[in-house]
Design a protein around this motif. Structure first.
Motif, short mmCIF file in Angstrom:
data_model
loop_
_atom_site.label_atom_id
_atom_site.label_comp_id
_atom_site.label_asym_id
_atom_site.label_seq_id
_atom_site.Cartn_x
_atom_site.Cartn_y
_atom_site.Cartn_z
N VAL A 23 0.86 -1.19 0.00
CA VAL A 23 0.00 0.00 0.00
C VAL A 23 0.90 1.23 0.00
O VAL A 23 1.85 1.31 0.77
N PRO A 26 -0.85 6.94 3.03
CA PRO A 26 -0.93 8.40 2.97
C PRO A 26 -0.04 9.06 4.03
O PRO A 26 0.26 8.49 5.08
N LEU A 28 -0.40 11.91 6.43
CA LEU A 28 -1.57 12.64 6.95
C LEU A 28 -1.15 13.93 7.63
O LEU A 28 -0.11 14.01 8.28
N PHE A 48 -1.80 1.59 7.85
CA PHE A 48 -2.66 1.15 6.74
C PHE A 48 -1.93 0.20 5.79
O PHE A 48 -2.49 -0.22 4.78
N ARG A 50 -0.27 -3.30 4.45
CA ARG A 50 -0.66 -4.71 4.59
C ARG A 50 -0.21 -5.24 5.95
O ARG A 50 0.95 -5.02 6.32
N GLU A 89 2.61 -12.60 5.32
CA GLU A 89 1.83 -12.05 4.20
C GLU A 89 2.62 -12.12 2.89
O GLU A 89 2.07 -12.50 1.85
N ARG A 92 2.61 -15.67 1.83
CA ARG A 92 1.29 -16.06 1.32
C ARG A 92 1.11 -15.58 -0.12
O ARG A 92 0.67 -16.34 -1.00
N LEU A 93 1.47 -14.33 -0.38
CA LEU A 93 1.29 -13.78 -1.73
C LEU A 93 2.20 -14.47 -2.73
O LEU A 93 1.87 -14.59 -3.91
N GLY A 313 -0.30 -0.60 13.99
CA GLY A 313 -1.57 -0.42 14.67
C GLY A 313 -2.15 -1.72 15.21
O GLY A 313 -3.35 -1.80 15.47
#
Lengths: 332, 332
Positions: A23, A26, A28, A48, A50, A89, A92-93, A313
């Protein structure tokens, strides 16, 4: 160590590998925060990314470069949770098996998320067993590739793509940052971002942010050599409990960082609450230390442009709810 | 009513007035959500707008056009909280006095935030007193301008700037949305966004999203006339408890919206929890209904491009914490 240090060209190459997969998070800006701190503050929202932290960047950059025969034998990593998810991840991809060695006290949300991504999770007792030894044994048994959490040129270059995006976004606004504060555990994100930011903005002052109980970067920058933390643990910032700066990462950050900030767990809790109330963002403790440093340690930003990373997060709901009901403690 | 309906040119004019004042909020995409829903999903994060909801857009567009003599006499608004804060913030930035009529059951966080922005808050009993009458009396006494929450051409045009930004960001990605789901209370955001989106993408299907207890738009689209809700209240979505669609807003939305979705409060709670866990975003109940509709009502998005508004994030910490400890209830 004979490994060559990555440079900004490696970070750019990593960005090309990550394009369309990671991703582009952004940068912010909140008028309320600018008014409060008196400057212009930009927050790189890696929450935000992955799997909810920047770690996917380095993991992907490392795994995607594995030759076919190594891919088939899979990867092993040790991690308290965010590197675990990033590696799981990426694996997995790419369709390759991943085994993750995690401490038994890693947040339940991180253990569950890592399993949900298809990785095998092997637990160990933090402080009583050596995760390095367990991971090395597993890798040897399976012929798998060990993916370091931070002390690896391709992992550092991958994390640096976050810094490259910060630089691009600020340049598009016609701004040069006066300072950048980066969350530091082993120093992979700091090292990578410092490569990108110091290349784009030679005058920028780059700082690490750490919990007080694990302020190894802060002390290492002062002494000029890699200082070790007294104990593993001692802070709610589970993502930042590395014992000391990495060898490669410190070779990069020691020359590029001005100093380190250390924040208390109470300041981190207050920052989680402030991010909830005012920024509408969910931060984990380790992902909040750079913003906590801006709020509590940096002093006035009058007339200055500052950047801080929101590096993760992945917070357990119980801990988060407890922070919401805690008194504002100076951050209000 | 002889008031002229706003068109997309009014929305563009509003965007010029808002430039450099409102936050240009990001249009977020989450690979996890795309995988789960099978399409490409873009979320307009108005939770990052000044005061934590889109309402600042319409308030600023209205207040900044007041002539000097009207500015000096101030503004009056009635609102359960988000319009209150939007008007209070616009008034603060323009240096004019604001009086806000709020129900006694408005979330404490919204009452406190409105006062913190310098507005005078006048409380009334929801269902027992007429907020319209109180606000009209205050406006008459003070010679102040009443700022409607939704049924006003300039307020609608201001909210529509969110739709304009969605259209610009999707166009920059080379994408056209198949559907857009917009949270609806009085319909101001839906009307404004429909003006912008239907202009940019004539084929887009625009839907409202509402709580089941206040599904006036859904029923009004079916009957073709403005239907009233049985009672004021009945949902945790405090931001969406308007008694019926506005006259101006419905004149716009009736021609441009395909239908309305209604979601249960349990689906809203599950969406708050999912946004916390997976998106790292803090949503208020009313700000989550469009995403809840995408998750629970729209069905497969296979091969489709969808947009949903995250219209507000001003949630009381106690309610939020309760959602985190609630069972996942079908959204897991």
């Amino acid at each position: 160590m004979t490994v060559e240090l990555p440079d900004v060209a490696e970070v750019r190459a990593a960005a090309a590998r990550l394009a369309g997969v990671a991703v582009r998070t952004p940068l912010l800006n909140f008028p309320w925060l600018d008014e409060r701190l008196g400057g212009r503050v930009f927050l790189k929202a890696e929450i935000f990314q992955r799997t909810g932290s920047f770690k996917f960047r380095g993991a992907w950059n490392r795994l995607v470069q594995l030759p076919a025969e190594a891919r088939a034998r899979g990867v092993v990593a040790f991690s308290s949770g965010n590197h675990a998810q990033g590696v799981a991840e990426a694996a997995r991809l790419l369709g390759l098996p991943a085994t993750i060695v995690m401490p038994t006290d890693a947040p339940a949300i991180k253990q569950a998320a890592t399993r949900a991504l298809g990785a095998e999770v092997v637990l160990y007792q933090r402080g009583r067993e050596s995760r390095e030894a367990i991971a090395a044994r597993l890798a040897a048994e399976r012929g798998a590739t060990l993916v370091p959490a931070f002390d690896d040129p391709q992992v550092i270059a991958g994390q640096g793509t976050a810094g490259l995006e910060i630089a691009e976004d600020l340049a598009a606004l016609g701004l040069a940052p006066d300072l950048a504060v980066i969350c530091a555990g082993g120093g992979g994100l700091t090292a990578g971002c410092a490569l990108a930011l110091c290349d784009a903005f030679p005058e920028v002052a780059v700082y690490t942010a750490e919990p007080e109980a694990c302020d190894d970067h802060r002390r290492s920058f002062i002494s000029g050599r890699r200082e070790r933390n007294a104990e593993e643990g001692g802070s709610i910032c589970d993502a930042l409990l590395s014992p000391m700066p990495g060898e490669l990462t410190f070779a990069i950050t020691a020359r590029r960082c001005r100093a380190g900030f250390a924040v208390s767990d109470d300041e981190v809790r207050a920052t989680l609450r402030l991010a909830f109330e005012r920024l509408k963002l969910v931060l984990e403790p380790g992902g909040a230390v750079a913003l906590a440093a801006l709020l509590h340690r940096v002093g006035s930003l009058e007339g200055r442009v500052a950047v801080a990373t929101l590096s993760g997060g992945n917070v357990d709901p119980e801990l988060f709810a407890a922070c919401l009901s805690a008194p504002a403690a100076g951050a209000g």
